[in-house]
Design a protein around this motif. Sequence first.
Motif, PDB file in Angstrom:
ATOM      1  N   ASP A  76       0.840  -1.201   0.000  1.00 39.05           N
ATOM      2  CA  ASP A  76       0.000   0.000   0.000  1.00 39.05           C
ATOM      3  C   ASP A  76       0.874   1.250   0.000  1.00 39.05           C
ATOM      4  OD1 ASP A  76      -2.414  -1.453   0.081  1.00 39.05           O
ATOM      5  OD2 ASP A  76      -2.259  -1.639   2.260  1.00 39.05           O
TER       6      ASP A  76
ATOM      7  N   ARG B 122      -6.206   0.246  -4.740  1.00 41.34           N
ATOM      8  CA  ARG B 122      -5.592  -1.009  -4.273  1.00 41.34           C
ATOM      9  C   ARG B 122      -6.158  -2.203  -5.040  1.00 41.34           C
ATOM     10  NH1 ARG B 122      -7.092  -1.672   1.672  1.00 41.34           N
ATOM     11  NH2 ARG B 122      -5.349  -0.347   2.240  1.00 41.34           N
ATOM     12  N   ALA B 123      -7.461  -2.229  -5.222  1.00 43.34           N
ATOM     13  CA  ALA B 123      -8.108  -3.331  -5.944  1.00 43.34           C
ATOM     14  C   ALA B 123      -7.703  -3.338  -7.424  1.00 43.34           C
ATOM     15  CB  ALA B 123      -9.618  -3.229  -5.802  1.00 43.34           C
TER      16      ALA B 123
ATOM     17  N   ARG C 224      -4.916  -2.271  -8.686  1.00 41.39           N
ATOM     18  CA  ARG C 224      -3.518  -2.749  -8.770  1.00 41.39           C
ATOM     19  C   ARG C 224      -3.469  -4.259  -8.611  1.00 41.39           C
ATOM     20  NH1 ARG C 224       1.794  -0.264  -5.937  1.00 41.39           N
ATOM     21  NH2 ARG C 224       2.267   0.499  -8.007  1.00 41.39           N
ATOM     22  N   LYS C 225      -4.273  -4.803  -7.717  1.00 40.23           N
ATOM     23  CA  LYS C 225      -4.307  -6.254  -7.519  1.00 40.23           C
ATOM     24  C   LYS C 225      -4.806  -6.974  -8.760  1.00 40.23           C
ATOM     25  CE  LYS C 225      -4.767  -7.971  -2.880  1.00 40.23           C
ATOM     26  NZ  LYS C 225      -5.641  -8.293  -1.788  1.00 40.23           N
TER      27      LYS C 225
END
Length: 155
Positions: free
Chosen positions: A37, A149-150, A152-153
């Motif tokens: 993060d 974040r999601a 990037r995942k």
Amino acid sequence: MRTVALDTNLMLLAVVGRADPNFVAKHKRLRDFLRGDFELLVDILQAANRIVSTPNSLTEASNISSFGVAEPMRTRISVSLRLIIEQLDEIFQPSRDAANEPEYARLGLADTAWLGALRNDVTLVTIDGDLHRAAISRGFQAVHFAHLRAERKAK
């Protein structure tokens, strides 16, 4: 995002991670964050031309940055905050005005001050759902960090 504003929690992540990325996992107020993060946040900040903050948010980040932190980590975090402060521009919303906003009772002073200080050319990056919704409802650009974040995942 050309001009970026970070909410208090993300400012804390930036400060602690800049002091030492390994501190992120050790800091009591960053339990919801991982080193990845911090790396995502660094990417966001490096892509920005300008970073802004409010005195309220910086004060809050300063106060919680040393909570439960021992030396030498405390000093390294304090130096990191000073270095970040030197690189950003402060925007200001008088506390009296923020306290009279309808969102004040729900968001508190630091977050409500953002609503009065934001401008159309600033993108607020926040992990706080209430602040995100309030900024969007006022017509400001706001991005929820969990969505970044999601994304990037998923890549």
